[in-house]
Design a protein around this motif. Structure first.
Motif, PDB file in Angstrom:
ATOM      1  N   ALA A 195       0.868  -1.256  -0.070  1.00 52.79           N
ATOM      2  CA  ALA A 195      -0.048  -0.071  -0.057  1.00 52.79           C
ATOM      3  C   ALA A 195       1.053   1.368  -0.085  1.00 52.79           C
ATOM      4  CB  ALA A 195      -0.933  -0.036   1.142  1.00 52.79           C
ATOM      5  N   PHE A 196       2.038   1.338   0.782  1.00 46.16           N
ATOM      6  CA  PHE A 196       3.036   2.382   0.872  1.00 46.16           C
ATOM      7  C   PHE A 196       3.446   2.405  -0.467  1.00 46.16           C
ATOM      8  CE2 PHE A 196       6.984   4.247   1.437  1.00 46.16           C
ATOM      9  CZ  PHE A 196       6.689   5.540   2.124  1.00 46.16           C
ATOM     10  N   TYR A 197       3.869   1.570  -1.031  1.00 53.49           N
ATOM     11  CA  TYR A 197       4.654   1.474  -2.602  1.00 53.49           C
ATOM     12  C   TYR A 197       3.508   1.873  -3.456  1.00 53.49           C
ATOM     13  CZ  TYR A 197       6.188  -0.088  -7.031  1.00 53.49           C
ATOM     14  OH  TYR A 197       6.627  -0.158  -8.303  1.00 53.49           O
ATOM     15  N   LEU A 198       2.338   1.819  -3.367  1.00 53.42           N
ATOM     16  CA  LEU A 198       1.522   2.047  -4.508  1.00 53.42           C
ATOM     17  C   LEU A 198       1.142   3.406  -4.365  1.00 53.42           C
ATOM     18  CD1 LEU A 198      -0.698  -1.173  -4.970  1.00 53.42           C
ATOM     19  CD2 LEU A 198       0.885  -0.117  -6.505  1.00 53.42           C
ATOM     20  N   TRP A 199       1.177   3.879  -2.969  1.00 52.74           N
ATOM     21  CA  TRP A 199       0.669   5.275  -2.677  1.00 52.74           C
ATOM     22  C   TRP A 199       1.813   6.113  -3.508  1.00 52.74           C
ATOM     23  CZ3 TRP A 199      -3.185   8.318  -0.928  1.00 52.74           C
ATOM     24  CH2 TRP A 199      -2.721   9.660  -0.576  1.00 52.74           C
ATOM     25  N   VAL A 200       2.916   5.599  -3.365  1.00 50.56           N
ATOM     26  CA  VAL A 200       4.181   6.501  -3.835  1.00 50.56           C
ATOM     27  C   VAL A 200       4.270   6.594  -5.348  1.00 50.56           C
ATOM     28  CG1 VAL A 200       6.751   6.956  -3.569  1.00 50.56           C
ATOM     29  CG2 VAL A 200       5.714   6.354  -1.825  1.00 50.56           C
ATOM     30  N   ASN A 201       4.026   5.402  -5.772  1.00 49.94           N
ATOM     31  CA  ASN A 201       4.297   5.196  -7.173  1.00 49.94           C
ATOM     32  C   ASN A 201       3.102   4.875  -8.165  1.00 49.94           C
ATOM     33  OD1 ASN A 201       7.508   4.508  -7.273  1.00 49.94           O
ATOM     34  ND2 ASN A 201       6.537   3.417  -5.287  1.00 49.94           N
ATOM     35  N   ALA A 202       2.061   4.506  -7.749  1.00 49.42           N
ATOM     36  CA  ALA A 202       0.916   4.544  -8.596  1.00 49.42           C
ATOM     37  C   ALA A 202       0.177   5.432  -8.518  1.00 49.42           C
ATOM     38  CB  ALA A 202       0.046   3.124  -8.046  1.00 49.42           C
ATOM     39  N   ALA A 203      -0.145   6.294  -9.753  1.00 47.68           N
ATOM     40  CA  ALA A 203      -0.826   7.494  -9.656  1.00 47.68           C
ATOM     41  C   ALA A 203      -2.329   7.270  -9.563  1.00 47.68           C
ATOM     42  CB  ALA A 203      -0.617   8.159 -11.017  1.00 47.68           C
ATOM     43  N   HIS A 204      -2.790   6.066 -10.072  1.00 47.48           N
ATOM     44  CA  HIS A 204      -4.294   6.023  -9.966  1.00 47.48           C
ATOM     45  C   HIS A 204      -4.723   5.519  -8.528  1.00 47.48           C
ATOM     46  CE1 HIS A 204      -3.475   5.157 -14.281  1.00 47.48           C
ATOM     47  NE2 HIS A 204      -4.457   5.877 -14.334  1.00 47.48           N
ATOM     48  N   PHE A 205      -3.920   4.834  -7.855  1.00 48.28           N
ATOM     49  CA  PHE A 205      -4.104   4.768  -6.186  1.00 48.28           C
ATOM     50  C   PHE A 205      -4.478   5.921  -5.318  1.00 48.28           C
ATOM     51  CE2 PHE A 205      -2.567   3.095  -1.989  1.00 48.28           C
ATOM     52  CZ  PHE A 205      -3.836   2.536  -1.584  1.00 48.28           C
ATOM     53  N   LYS A 206      -3.400   6.757  -5.402  1.00 48.17           N
ATOM     54  CA  LYS A 206      -3.697   8.078  -4.731  1.00 48.17           C
ATOM     55  C   LYS A 206      -4.793   9.035  -5.289  1.00 48.17           C
ATOM     56  CE  LYS A 206       0.069  10.466  -3.462  1.00 48.17           C
ATOM     57  NZ  LYS A 206       1.274  11.264  -3.348  1.00 48.17           N
ATOM     58  N   GLU A 207      -4.792   8.944  -6.438  1.00 47.38           N
ATOM     59  CA  GLU A 207      -5.785   9.511  -7.224  1.00 47.38           C
ATOM     60  C   GLU A 207      -7.194   9.231  -6.743  1.00 47.38           C
ATOM     61  OE1 GLU A 207      -8.045  10.638 -11.538  1.00 47.38           O
ATOM     62  OE2 GLU A 207      -6.390   9.243 -11.566  1.00 47.38           O
ATOM     63  N   TYR A 208      -7.447   7.906  -6.696  1.00 52.09           N
ATOM     64  CA  TYR A 208      -8.742   6.974  -6.107  1.00 52.09           C
ATOM     65  C   TYR A 208      -8.944   7.614  -4.559  1.00 52.09           C
ATOM     66  CZ  TYR A 208     -12.256   3.962  -4.494  1.00 52.09           C
ATOM     67  OH  TYR A 208     -13.419   3.335  -4.185  1.00 52.09           O
TER      68      TYR A 208
END
Length: 246
Positions: free
Chosen positions: A227-240
């Motif tokens: 979750a931490f990795y995707l928050w930093v690297n996956a734009a769609h995760f933070k956007e959602y």
């Protein structure tokens, strides 16, 4: 198709009701004889195929991410390796040696049908419907919670103790969040389906037994790190997560 788009919760609840009814009946039948798992698998597969046909006919297969490419790159998603890690952890307990080839095939068939229905219902239809109205963080936790609580049926189907079932529910909640962050980040429902099938199948043919606490700890660590990795690297995760429902 617009009618179905406006009322996604109805098909979600409809298929959930059919799934729970069939799982209860077939689970009790299969519990009487291990070889009856094959018999139990067939109705689950039939219901899954009917659901797939329904999704294609209504156009919902595209809307819930079942028949479209992932919106996040595979490299960004680390090739979904965290899903593979949690799925294969049960192999550390060794494999059961008393299972026939027929029983193993029955496990695979049963979990293919069951998992397809669970993923379509929770991280497909329900996820898409609630994301339109609810706070998106609440959606992630609510779907994971309802998915986990659904495992209370194990008390009846496999005669678990209350504590054993509690641990199973906690683990299902953690793994449910892991699958949810994958779905939020990539809209790749297929990855969730395949990983979920692998998770259940490997657990059923291993000596892991009921959910050990160390598995819950391991799955929690993997989920938090991913979750931490995707928050930093996956734009769609933070956007959602940061976008309010329309």
């Amino acid at each position: 198709m617009k009618t179905y788009q406006r009322k996604l919760m109805f098909p979600a609840l409809l298929w959930l009701g059919l799934y729970l009814l069939l799982s209860t009946v077939m689970g009790n039948i299969a519990q009487t004889d291990q070889q009856l798992y094959l018999f139990s698998a067939l109705p689950q597969l039939v219901l899954a195929l009917l659901c797939l046909f329904y999704l294609y006919r209504t156009g919902l297969s595209v809307q819930i991410g079942l028949t479209i490419p992932a919106i996040e790159k595979t490299t960004t998603m680390l090739y979904y390796l965290p899903l593979l890690l949690v799925s294969c952890f049960s192999l550390l307990y060794g494999l059961r040696t008393n299972l026939s080839s027929l029983t193993i095939m029955a496990f695979l068939g049963m979990y293919s049908g069951v998992v397809f229905l669970e993923e379509v219902i929770f991280r497909g239809l329900m996820f898409d419907a609630l994301s339109r109205k609810w706070n998106h963080i609440i959606v992630i936790f609510f779907i994971s919670f309802t998915f986990a609580v659904g495992h209370i049926i194990s008390i009846v189907v496999v005669e678990m103790s209350v504590f054993e079932n509690f641990l199973q529910i906690v683990n299902a909640f953690v793994v449910g969040i892991l699958f949810m962050i994958v779905m939020v980040s990539s809209r790749n429902l297929k990855a969730c389906i395949f990983a979920h099938i692998l998770y259940n199948f490997l657990a059923s043919i291993s000596n892991v037994g009921n959910t050990p606490i160390e598995i819950i700890v391991f799955n929690t660590v993997i989920t938090l790190l991913y979750a931490f990795y995707l928050w930093v690297n996956a734009a769609h995760f933070k956007e959602y997560v940061t976008t309010k429902p329309s």
